[in-house]
Design a protein around this motif. Structure first.
Motif, PDB file in Angstrom:
ATOM      1  N   ARG A 266       1.058  -1.391   0.099  1.00 45.29           N
ATOM      2  CA  ARG A 266       0.193   0.032  -0.110  1.00 45.29           C
ATOM      3  C   ARG A 266       0.896   1.216  -0.091  1.00 45.29           C
ATOM      4  O   ARG A 266       0.547   2.358  -0.772  1.00 45.29           O
ATOM      5  CB  ARG A 266      -1.074  -0.024   1.226  1.00 45.29           C
ATOM      6  CG  ARG A 266      -1.950   0.971   1.113  1.00 45.29           C
ATOM      7  CD  ARG A 266      -2.879   1.154  -0.091  1.00 45.29           C
ATOM      8  NE  ARG A 266      -4.055   1.891  -0.174  1.00 45.29           N
ATOM      9  CZ  ARG A 266      -4.603   2.550  -1.067  1.00 45.29           C
ATOM     10  NH1 ARG A 266      -4.242   2.165  -2.268  1.00 45.29           N
ATOM     11  NH2 ARG A 266      -5.495   3.396  -1.114  1.00 45.29           N
ATOM     12  N   GLU A 269       1.733   1.864  -3.664  1.00 48.25           N
ATOM     13  CA  GLU A 269       0.807   2.400  -4.188  1.00 48.25           C
ATOM     14  C   GLU A 269       0.642   3.899  -3.973  1.00 48.25           C
ATOM     15  O   GLU A 269       0.496   4.808  -4.800  1.00 48.25           O
ATOM     16  CB  GLU A 269      -0.382   1.716  -4.133  1.00 48.25           C
ATOM     17  CG  GLU A 269      -0.706   0.279  -4.801  1.00 48.25           C
ATOM     18  CD  GLU A 269      -1.662  -0.564  -4.008  1.00 48.25           C
ATOM     19  OE1 GLU A 269      -1.899  -1.632  -4.600  1.00 48.25           O
ATOM     20  OE2 GLU A 269      -2.484   0.160  -3.032  1.00 48.25           O
ATOM     21  N   ARG A 273       1.058   6.950  -6.795  1.00 49.15           N
ATOM     22  CA  ARG A 273       0.019   7.951  -7.033  1.00 49.15           C
ATOM     23  C   ARG A 273       0.429   9.350  -6.844  1.00 49.15           C
ATOM     24  O   ARG A 273       0.228  10.165  -7.623  1.00 49.15           O
ATOM     25  CB  ARG A 273      -0.906   7.662  -5.941  1.00 49.15           C
ATOM     26  CG  ARG A 273      -2.355   8.488  -6.410  1.00 49.15           C
ATOM     27  CD  ARG A 273      -2.957   8.054  -7.569  1.00 49.15           C
ATOM     28  NE  ARG A 273      -4.029   8.808  -7.858  1.00 49.15           N
ATOM     29  CZ  ARG A 273      -5.328   8.978  -7.088  1.00 49.15           C
ATOM     30  NH1 ARG A 273      -5.809   8.168  -6.351  1.00 49.15           N
ATOM     31  NH2 ARG A 273      -6.309   9.885  -7.885  1.00 49.15           N
ATOM     32  N   THR A 367      -7.888   5.249   2.083  1.00 46.63           N
ATOM     33  CA  THR A 367      -8.816   4.754   1.182  1.00 46.63           C
ATOM     34  C   THR A 367      -8.378   5.351  -0.262  1.00 46.63           C
ATOM     35  O   THR A 367      -7.861   6.479  -0.463  1.00 46.63           O
ATOM     36  CB  THR A 367      -9.992   4.873   1.300  1.00 46.63           C
ATOM     37  OG1 THR A 367     -10.349   6.297   1.611  1.00 46.63           O
ATOM     38  CG2 THR A 367     -10.396   4.354   2.659  1.00 46.63           C
ATOM     39  N   ASP A 368      -8.793   4.715  -1.369  1.00 42.47           N
ATOM     40  CA  ASP A 368      -8.908   5.179  -2.633  1.00 42.47           C
ATOM     41  C   ASP A 368      -9.454   6.564  -2.710  1.00 42.47           C
ATOM     42  O   ASP A 368      -8.925   7.492  -3.298  1.00 42.47           O
ATOM     43  CB  ASP A 368      -9.217   4.453  -3.597  1.00 42.47           C
ATOM     44  CG  ASP A 368      -8.622   3.099  -3.774  1.00 42.47           C
ATOM     45  OD1 ASP A 368      -7.469   2.935  -3.521  1.00 42.47           O
ATOM     46  OD2 ASP A 368      -8.762   2.048  -4.472  1.00 42.47           O
ATOM     47  N   LEU A 371      -7.333   9.255  -1.186  1.00 43.23           N
ATOM     48  CA  LEU A 371      -6.263   9.514  -2.169  1.00 43.23           C
ATOM     49  C   LEU A 371      -6.818  10.637  -3.199  1.00 43.23           C
ATOM     50  O   LEU A 371      -6.041  11.295  -3.497  1.00 43.23           O
ATOM     51  CB  LEU A 371      -5.491   8.383  -2.590  1.00 43.23           C
ATOM     52  CG  LEU A 371      -4.409   7.733  -1.863  1.00 43.23           C
ATOM     53  CD1 LEU A 371      -3.937   6.239  -2.695  1.00 43.23           C
ATOM     54  CD2 LEU A 371      -3.180   8.743  -2.031  1.00 43.23           C
ATOM     55  N   ASP A 372      -7.872  10.132  -3.658  1.00 44.50           N
ATOM     56  CA  ASP A 372      -8.601  11.012  -4.900  1.00 44.50           C
ATOM     57  C   ASP A 372      -8.555  12.343  -4.416  1.00 44.50           C
ATOM     58  O   ASP A 372      -8.423  13.306  -4.811  1.00 44.50           O
ATOM     59  CB  ASP A 372      -9.772  10.339  -5.236  1.00 44.50           C
ATOM     60  CG  ASP A 372      -9.536   9.229  -6.146  1.00 44.50           C
ATOM     61  OD1 ASP A 372      -8.367   8.735  -6.574  1.00 44.50           O
ATOM     62  OD2 ASP A 372     -10.650   8.235  -6.074  1.00 44.50           O
TER      63      ASP A 372
END
Length: 386
Positions: A266, A269, A273, A367-368, A371-372
Motif C-alpha cells: 500500500r 501504491e 500515485r 482509502t482510494d 487519495l483521490d
C-alpha cells in the motif's frame, strides 16, 4: 473530508493478541509476545537475534553503548533527520559531527564526510582524532530517510577506511533491503535500529529494536535494557537501564508484522500515485528512490524545485484548510537549539532543500477515495500556480 497524515492500521489480530495478554496477566516486560516479536524482527533483518526496546531512540542509544561508543567520541550523523538520531548519540555520552546530505537522495553525503575527516582529523592509535575538539571519531549513523534504501557497500567501505562502527537508523525502514535484496542486517553494518512509533509502517504503540549479525552485541544490549540482572535473584553486574518493551506492546507488533507485506504494497501504491501527480507539474517531483536496494516509502509526498519556496507553506495551508493533514518537514539538526554549536560540515544541500519537502497523507489504511481527494486538492492548488 478529513485525511490524517499517518495513523496506525489496527485491523488485524491486535485486539485478539491484547486480550491474550490480559488473560495471561503477562502485560509487562516479560511474556511470550516479546520473544515472538524479537524473532520476527530478526527474521526480517536476516539475523539470528534482535533486542526489542521501549523506543527507537533507545534502540540507537543501546546500539552505540553496546559497541563501546561513549564519552570522548564523535559520531557522524546527517543533519537532515529527526532529532532522535542525534539525541541518541548524546544520551550515549558521545557527541555528534553533523553532515550534509546529497541532493540526489537526501542521505548522508559520503564525499562531504570523507573530505571533512581528511581535513579536520589526524591519525591516532585508536583511529581518527578531531583536531579541534580532541574527540575520537568512532562511528557513523546513516539514516534511511523516508524508508529509502542506502548504498550499503559504499557506507561499509567508507567506515572501514576510517575504522568506524556503522549504526543504521532504520527507524522508518522495516521491510527495506540492500542491493540484491540483502536483508538490512546482512549488509555488512554493525547494527540496524528500528522504531515502532504510532506513525511508522508497523507500530507497537511505541518501541524499537536493534538487530545485528553479531549475536554477542545483541546479548549485551539485551543485558543493558533489562537492568543488568544476573540470574533469577536480584543481582546486577553493571549500571544498566529498564528500557524493555512490554508484552502488551509486543503483542500489537506481532499482529502488525503479520500484515507487513500488505502494508508495504500500500505504501508503494501511495508513492506511485503522488509520483504520477508530481509528474504533471514542472516544479514538483516525488521523494527520491535510490537505485540500489528496496525502499519502503514510509512517507511520500512532493518536492518543490521552483523559484519561490514560500509556496510550500502556502500549499500546506491550502491543504489543511481542506481537512488534509500536511505539516512541515523536519527542521535540520544543526538549526536546532541543542546542536547549534556542534561540529558540522557545510550544509549547502540540507539548507537548500528541507523547506521544499512536503509530506502528504500516507497511512497504510488510506482509502482510494481519500487519495483521490488529496490529489484533487493538490492539483487545484498547483494548477493555480502554473
Amino acid at each position: 473530508m478529513k485525511v490524517p497524515l499517518a495513523v496506525p492500521n489496527l485491523e488485524g489480530r491486535e485486539a485478539e493478541y491484547l486480550q491474550e495478554c490480559v488473560r495471561s496477566t503477562f502485560v509487562s516486560s516479560a511474556g511470550p509476545f516479546v520473544t515472538r516479536f524479537g524473532d520476527q524482527i530478526a527474521a526480517l533483518s536476516g539475523t539470528e537475534r534482535a533486542a526489542v526496546t521501549c523506543s527507537g531512540t533507545v534502540a540507537l542509544q543501546m546500539a552505540l553503548e553496546g559497541l563501546g561508543v561513549g564519552a570522548g567520541d564523535l559520531v557522524m550523523v546527517p543533519s537532515l533527520t529527526f532529532i532522535a538520531s542525534p539525541n541518541s548519540v548524546r544520551h550515549s555520552g558521545a557527541d555528534v559531527w553533523l553532515t550534509d546530505c546529497t541532493a540526489r537522495d537526501w542521505t548522508l553525503d559520503l564525499d562531504v564526510a570523507r573530505e571533512a575527516i581528511e581535513v579536520h582529523t589526524e591519525p591516532d592509535s585508536r583511529g581518527r582524532r578531531h583536531r579541534t575538539t580532541g574527540q575520537m571519531l568512532s562511528a557513523v549513523m546513516p539514516v534511511m530517510i523516508m524508508g529509502a534504501s542506502l548504498d550499503f557497500d559504499a557506507i561499509v567501505r567508507f567506515a572501514r577506511d576510517y575504522e568506524l562502527r556503522v549504526i543504521v537508523d532504520a527507524a522508518a525502514a522495516i521491510g527495506a533491503a540492500g542491493a540484491d535484496g540483502a536483508p538490512l542486517g546482512a549488509t555488512g553494518v554493525d547494527a540496524v535500529c528500528y522504531s515502532f512509533n504510532g506513525n511508522k509502517t508497523i507500530t507497537s504503540g511505541g518501541g524499537g529494536a536493534v538487530t545485528s549479525l553479531d549475536s554477542d552485541l545483541v546479548d549485551r544490549i539485551d543485558h543493558l535494557v533489562t537492568t543488568g540482572r544476573v540470574g533469577s535473584a536480584y543481582e546486577h553486574d553493571v549500571v544498566a537501564y529498564n528500557f524493555r518493551m512490554t508484552n502488551v506492546e509486543a503483542a500489537i507488533g506481532v499482529a502488525q508484522v503479520e500484515r507487513l507485506p500488505d502494508f508495504i504494497e500500500r505504501k508503494r501504491e501511495v508513492f506511485e500515485r503522488y509520483a504520477a501527480f508530481a509528474a504533471r507539474h514542472p516544479d514538483l517531483s516525488p521523494f527520491p528512490t535510490p537505485a540500489d536496494g528496496r525502499s519502503v516509502h514510509w512517507f511520500s509526498g512532493v518536492f518543490y524545485s521552483g523559484d519561490d519556496p514560500d509556496r510550500c507553506g502556502d500549499f500546506a495551508a491550502f491543504m489543511v484548510d481542506r481537512g488534509i493533514d500536511v505539516r512541515p518537514f523536519w527542521k535540520p539538526v544543526h538549526l536546532q537549539a541543542p546542536y547549534r554549536e556542534s561540529v558540522r560540515t557545510s550544509m549547502d544541500v540540507t539548507e537548500r532543500i528541507w523547506e521544499r519537502i512536503v509530506p502528504l497523507p500516507c497511512s497504510t489504511g488510506i482509502t482510494d477515495a481519500e487519495l483521490d481527494y488529496v490529489v484533487a486538492c493538490a492539483t487545484e492548488f498547483w494548477n493555480s500556480q502554473d
